[in-house]
Design an enzyme around this catalytic site. Structure first.
Site, short mmCIF file in Angstrom:
data_model
loop_
_atom_site.label_atom_id
_atom_site.label_comp_id
_atom_site.label_asym_id
_atom_site.label_seq_id
_atom_site.Cartn_x
_atom_site.Cartn_y
_atom_site.Cartn_z
N LYS A 194 1.07 -1.09 0.00
CA LYS A 194 0.23 -0.04 0.05
C LYS A 194 0.98 1.38 -0.01
O LYS A 194 1.92 1.29 0.60
CB LYS A 194 -0.95 -0.09 1.23
CG LYS A 194 -1.87 -1.13 1.34
CD LYS A 194 -2.84 -1.18 0.19
CE LYS A 194 -4.16 -1.96 0.38
NZ LYS A 194 -5.06 -1.91 -0.80
N ASP A 223 -0.37 0.34 -4.31
CA ASP A 223 -1.82 0.50 -4.38
C ASP A 223 -2.11 1.78 -3.67
O ASP A 223 -2.00 1.60 -2.28
CB ASP A 223 -2.55 -0.65 -4.03
CG ASP A 223 -4.23 -0.61 -4.07
OD1 ASP A 223 -4.50 0.33 -4.44
OD2 ASP A 223 -4.76 -1.67 -3.84
N GLU A 249 -1.67 1.15 -8.72
CA GLU A 249 -3.14 0.67 -8.57
C GLU A 249 -4.18 1.86 -7.87
O GLU A 249 -3.45 2.66 -7.00
CB GLU A 249 -3.29 -0.44 -7.78
CG GLU A 249 -4.85 -0.87 -7.90
CD GLU A 249 -4.75 -2.53 -7.20
OE1 GLU A 249 -5.66 -2.77 -6.63
OE2 GLU A 249 -3.62 -3.03 -7.24
N GLU A 275 -11.57 -2.37 -9.32
CA GLU A 275 -11.94 -2.82 -8.12
C GLU A 275 -13.37 -2.12 -7.43
O GLU A 275 -14.32 -2.74 -6.78
CB GLU A 275 -11.30 -3.05 -6.93
CG GLU A 275 -10.81 -1.91 -6.11
CD GLU A 275 -9.82 -2.09 -5.15
OE1 GLU A 275 -10.20 -2.00 -4.06
OE2 GLU A 275 -8.49 -2.34 -5.63
N ASP A 298 -13.61 -7.17 -9.78
CA ASP A 298 -13.99 -7.99 -8.64
C ASP A 298 -15.23 -8.67 -8.83
O ASP A 298 -16.17 -8.13 -9.17
CB ASP A 298 -14.13 -7.01 -7.35
CG ASP A 298 -14.27 -8.05 -6.18
OD1 ASP A 298 -14.85 -8.84 -6.48
OD2 ASP A 298 -13.55 -7.26 -5.02
N HIS A 325 -9.43 -8.28 -8.47
CA HIS A 325 -9.30 -7.92 -7.06
C HIS A 325 -10.27 -8.94 -6.31
O HIS A 325 -11.41 -9.39 -6.52
CB HIS A 325 -9.98 -6.44 -6.86
CG HIS A 325 -10.14 -5.90 -5.43
ND1 HIS A 325 -11.19 -6.09 -4.64
CD2 HIS A 325 -9.24 -5.34 -4.73
CE1 HIS A 325 -11.09 -5.69 -3.59
NE2 HIS A 325 -9.67 -5.20 -3.43
#
Length: 392
Positions: A194, A223, A249, A275, A298, A325
């Site tokens: 992250k 991300d 991301e 996502e 997702d 995702h």
């Protein structure tokens, strides 16, 4: 461990209507739909840049039983809050349009569900509810056929490249590196971390440390969970470019298609997003605008397996690789059937503790199982302490 239909929970049915095909032969129809809602605590409290502290996730399971007594299982989820609405939508609005219908006509049933909820949403809660039912219907269809879903969908390759999706924004550096070592011991050969901390310089420092720790050739993703404006994302992407990320991301909000175009063109990094896109049409807009390198649906919120497959085909038509995702134990079947698949995410909200046979990871690849349907058997006894509500 068991997958049963007893106990408390939402379990709605309407009177059975005999159904026949054009030759007069009887067909199996939807007999009943059961939903259960759970708040599932996570073993470790997780964090990201927009959802904040994540102590648990919300899970809705759906079990569709046909007139022959066979059952298919689906599920969807939400971060921290909102999933109980999915169960209400399934119970009150989707069950009536499904009951008595031919269970094998998955596209027909998807359209009935879509138009039943269309005016109320066209995405979001509506497509999450549809997703859980659609997954259950496909599971039921494949179980009846005696095939794993990835084979029923065309069977490209059961070995799917997989990465570990860390949810680790607030981990101290040493904990972040220890997690990376654990991921590698578990068989992962790619990792996502992250970003989106208060200072973009902190993000750059943390990515630099991860790159140094993993080595130059180890696939690494970052991300941001929609944290930045397009301008902030471009600045940070340029600073991260030297670390050779597979992708950046969700650099900005999914509504900002033009911003994604700018980040991709000016930031110097490939972009993954999707996502938080909840319809096929949203993916079409993002892809045709040239705003994404790795479309990332997702299966639990885009409309289920029916729509995920269409997104993968749309990406293929634009010569783009598809990633994913969440819900890796379901998604492995979809990715194993997609010739344009790339890395699949193994998500931090995994249900391994409640599954008889969790997904296998061998030397950087997730292995799609040969069991009929998606092959998941939930331990509902273990989930029971986390169930919310009772029979409706």
């Amino acid at each position: 461990m068991r997958q049963d239909h007893g106990g408390a929970g939402r379990h709605l049915a309407h009177p059975r209507r005999p159904s026949f095909d054009r030759s007069g032969a009887p067909v199996s129809t939807v007999e009943s739909v059961r939903t259960d809602f759970y708040q599932v605590p996570l073993p470790v409290v997780l964090t990201d840049s927009t959802h904040g502290v994540i102590p648990h996730f919300e899970l809705v399971t759906v079990r569709v039983t046909d007139s022959d007594g066979a059952t298919g299982l689906g599920y969807t989820y939400a971060v921290n809050s909102g999933a109980e609405a999915f169960a209400v939508l399934v119970d009150r609005y989707l069950t009536p349009v499904l009951t008595g219908e031919d269970v094998d006509r998955t596209e027909h049933l998807w359209q009935r569900m879509w138009w039943a909820l269309h005016y109320a949403g066209r995405g979001g809660h509506a497509t999450s509810a549809i997703s859980a039912v659609d997954i259950a219907l496909w599971d039921l269809r494949a179980r009846r056929a005696g095939q794993p879903l990835w084979r029923l969908f065309g069977g490209y390759d059961p070995r799917v490249p997989v990465y570990a999706g860390g949810i680790d924004l607030d981990f101290p550096i040493e904990q972040l590196l220890e997690q990376a070592d654990r991921f590698r011991k578990e068989g992962f050969r790619a990792i996502k971390m992250k970003v989106g901390r208060a200072s973009w310089r902190e993000d750059v420092e943390r990515v630099a440390r991860m790159r140094e720790h993993l080595g130059d050739d180890f696939p690494l993703m970052a991300d941001a969970n929609m944290k930045w404006s397009a301008d902030q994302a471009i600045r940070t992407a340029r600073a991260l470019a030297e670390f050779d990320l597979v992708w950046l991301e969700e650099p900005t909000i999914p509504d900002d298609v033009a911003g994604h175009v700018r980040v991709l063109r000016e930031g110097g990094l490939p972009v993954a997003t999707g996502e938080n896109l909840h319809t096929l049409y949203e993916f079409q807009n993002m892809i045709t605008a040239g705003a994404v390198t790795f479309p990332e649906p997702d299966v639990c919120n885009v409309g289920g397996m029916t729509v995920f497959r269409k997104v993968a085909a749309l990406a293929e038509a634009h010569n783009l690789p598809v990633t994913s995702h969440g819900a890796h134990d379901l998604t492995v079947h979809l990715m194993a059937a997609a010739p344009n698949r790339t890395y699949m995410e193994a998500h931090g909200f995994g249900l391994e503790r409640y599954l008889a046979e969790p997904m296998q990871i061998v030397d950087g690849a997730a292995i799609a199982p040969e069991r009929p349907g998606h092959g998941l058997t939930f331990d509902f006894d273990a989930l029971e302490p986390h169930r919310v509500g009772g029979t409706t």
